[in-house]
Scaffold this active site. Structure first.
Site: not given
Length: 692
Positions: A66, A105, A108, A128
């Site tokens: 992210a 991310g 993910e 994270e």
């Protein structure tokens, strides 16, 4: 031909659509890239001539995750969870082709694809937790369904990336591809999936691996117990564990909702703000306003270390680990051999734990030259003095080094308190002299305070900073003053801790409050560990302080099994009646009125003067930024990351409150608590240290 500047470029390899992420340098999944992926995947899905999709990162990696800068801002464009649900729902096989990093991310996103191929050098992970949050786009729900809950917990709560080969072994990666042929391999893999008519493998539909978590609910409690020490005080690890547990007991959509709830709570909390502050603050330390990033550094091909004791040996190991030859000097053969044995023992212990190959021990020791002659340092590019903290000794060494070291060599002192300018004044080349204050144990602790003298050359500063990073340290530039940044602030805490115990607070209560705040140990446990006799001797003893009387009774800390605490054979501490009696005697002699103090008062009196001293350090220009002070305290003294450092913590309290309490203590205890002018100004303007 014009260059494609769109966030996602699309091209065809037969019936396979190749979607390339073009959001350099790390393909952070900001709003523009998310929208680009959404549009490209939708277009490929709607195109009847496309049979499969390959998603690959442009540049040096798949995706680092992210865009952290978007945290706390209003949502723009499609959210990452919604995007990944759309990718997973695509009716054509989607293959993630991974090189470089697929983190947060990024991983993910790969998990939302139906298949994953990777080159062996790739790394994947969900870091994270290190930002005080959890994977908020399905990571805690999809990963356990692929690798099982235990492995998922290790990856998510540990936060460290794993190699592609390990990921393949646990089923996270479907196939390894050649280093130089990732795209061709991924396309061929996609074509094979289509040709064989393989069913789409949506992770959300998998149930086999999470059965372990349902069948053995004690797995989660056992993991909590195993990691309790590492996760003490942090909120995010527990939220991660709870979310993986939810993946095992709830339907997928409900698990996603639980994960999202936990994510939103964490990302809006103080701990995540603190950990994100630290993330950016570490990167800021390298930026020095008057030393441009392109300042040429001097070559450091060989390093000299003066002193083979605990500090000197540890400093030498940093350079040996980086493959840089070291010449280490001692005054006496016995001290030299003892230091060499310690270095070898440290390496052999690391090898026994499997963190170093046996042949690496010999390689590193082979880079080490030992000598009793200071003249052997004549060809070193950098010489670091690490002898006893005595100005006269250091001055003598630098005077000799000035005659021995080659022109252009950098002369550094590892002093933790003393005046670098006074040391540099013993040479004819003060521009080559700098402080490089490593923290003990120097081969373990991450912090390096680089101390800039009044005449230190900019290229010398640039070299010291770059060298620190090369040997794995976080280098922070500080100015010349007694104790520099870290120890100057520590002295404030130590003074109040010693005052508190005379007033009636026990050492163990002070230690407990500081430990519960999140520091690894309190001031008296720390003193016992270091040794109470550092800087003390019978000849100079005045029998005045608690420390004097403890040392007189040979209570010198853990090494004598007694200090402020009593210690058993395994160095387990228990409160000491002898210490209590000594404290009471000193308090009576000094006429100190004794009374209890609340935990809040203990905390404020120990830590608020540190904030105040930090403000003075900033006023005087001895630190460039408030965040640099935070990095010093986090990496040199164990300040809890989730509190962001003393200056960040002060902002979370509110500077007007800190100022009000300092003024109250000043009225009661005197000018040791006198507020810094900078603190008064910022509080009056409604600002914080973050606004400087």
């Amino acid at each position: 031909m014009t260059q494609d500047t769109s966030p996602v470029s699309t091209r065809r390899e037969g019936a396979v659509a190749v979607l390339t992420l073009n959001s350099g340098p790390v393909n952070a999944l900001g709003a523009a890239l998310r929208e680009g992926i959404r549009g490209a995947v939708a277009a490929a899905s709607d195109d009847p001539s496309v049979r499969a999709i390959v998603l690959i990162g442009g540049g040096r990696m798949f995706s680092a995750g992210a865009d952290i800068a978007e945290f706390g801002r209003p949502q723009s464009g499609i959210s990452l969870p919604d995007l990944l649900n759309r990718i997973e729902a695509t009716g054509k096989p989607v293959v993630a082709a991974i090189h470089g990093n697929a983190l947060g991310g990024g991983l993910e996103t790969a998990l939302a694809c139906h298949y994953r191929v990777a080159v062996p050098s790739a790394k994947v992970g969900l870091p994270e937790v290190k930002l005080g949050i959890l994977p908020g786009a399905g990571g805690t729900q999809r990963l356990p369904r692929v690798v099982g809950p235990r492995k998922a917990l290790e990856v998510i709560v540990g936060g460290s990336p794993i190699g592609a080969e390990a990921a393949a072994a646990m089923g996270l990666v479907d196939e390894l591809a050649p280093e130089e042929g990732l795209l061709a391999h991924a396309v061929a893999f996609a074509e094979r999936v289509v040709a064989e008519g393989r069913p789409l493998t949506r992770i959300r539909d998998r149930d086999d691996r999470i059965a372990e978590g349902r069948d053995d609910p004690g797995l989660f409690e056992a993991f909590r117990q195993e990691n309790a020490r590492k996760t003490r005080g942090f909120e995010a690890p527990e939220a991660c564990i709870a979310s993986v547990e939810a993946a095992c007991r709830l339907p997928f959509e409900q698990g996603l909702a639980f994960e999202r709830e936990q994510f939103l709570k964490l990302v809006s909390g103080t701990q995540s703000a603190a950990q994100r502050h630290v993330f950016f603050a570490e990167r800021q330390t390298a930026k020095i306003p008057d030393v441009p990033e392109d300042t040429p550094a001097r070559p450091v091909r060989r390093v000299g270390v003066i002193g083979a004791g605990t500090m000197g040996g540890g400093i030498a190991m940093n350079f040996l680990n980086a493959g840089i030859p070291v010449t280490i000097v001692e005054m006496k053969r016995e001290a030299l051999e003892r230091g060499l044995r310690t270095i070898r023992t440290n390496y052999e212990n690391t090898a026994r734990k499997g963190r170093l190959r046996p042949e690496d021990v010999e390689t590193r020791m082979g880079l080490l030259t030992d000598t009793l002659e200071l003249e052997a340092l004549a060809e070193c590019d950098l010489v670091i003095e690490a002898v006893y903290e005595d100005m006269a000794i250091k001055k003598e060494i630098f005077s000799r080094l000035d005659r021995i070291a080659k022109p252009g060599a950098i002369l550094a002192s590892n002093t933790s308190y003393l005046d670098i300018d006074a040391i540099a004044g013993m040479t004819s080349r003060p521009g080559d002299v700098i402080g490089m204050h490593f923290f003990s144990p120097a081969n373990v602790m991450r912090l390096l305070e680089v101390v800039r003298g009044a005449k230190t050359g900019k290229d010398v500063i640039a070299t010291a900073m770059q060298t620190g990073r090369k040997v794995g340290k976080i280098a922070v530039l500080v100015g010349v003053c007694h104790g520099f940044v870290g120890n100057r602030m520590l002295a404030q805490r130590q003074r109040e801790a010693n005052r508190l115990i005379l007033e009636g607070v026990t050492p163990w209560d002070v230690d407990r409050v500081i430990h519960e705040f999140g520091l690894p140990m309190g001031p008296f446990t720390m003193s016992d560990l270091a040794g109470l006799d550092i800087g003390w001797s019978p000849e100079s003893n005045r029998s005045e302080s608690v420390r004097d009387l403890l040392c007189e009774q040979d209570r010198r800390g853990q090494k004598t099994s007694a200090g402020f605490y009593d210690y058993d054979a395994k160095r387990r501490a228990t409160p000491s009646r002898v210490t209590e009696e000594i404290i009471a005697r000193v308090a009576e002699r000094q006429g100190v009125a004794r009374r209890p103090a609340s935990d809040q008062e203990i905390l404020e009196r120990c830590l608020y003067p540190m904030i105040n001293e930090g403000a003075k350090i900033l006023e005087e220009g001895k630190a460039i930024r408030a965040s640099d002070i935070d990095i010093v305290w986090i990496n040199g003294y164990g300040w809890p990351v989730y509190r962001g450092g003393p200056m960040f913590w002060a902002d979370t309290i509110g500077l007007p409150k800190v100022l009000e309490r300092l003024r109250a203590y000043q009225a009661e205890y005197g000018d040791d608590f006198e507020p810094a002018a900078l603190l008064e100004r910022l509080a009056g303007e409604g600002k914080g240290f973050k606004d400087l």
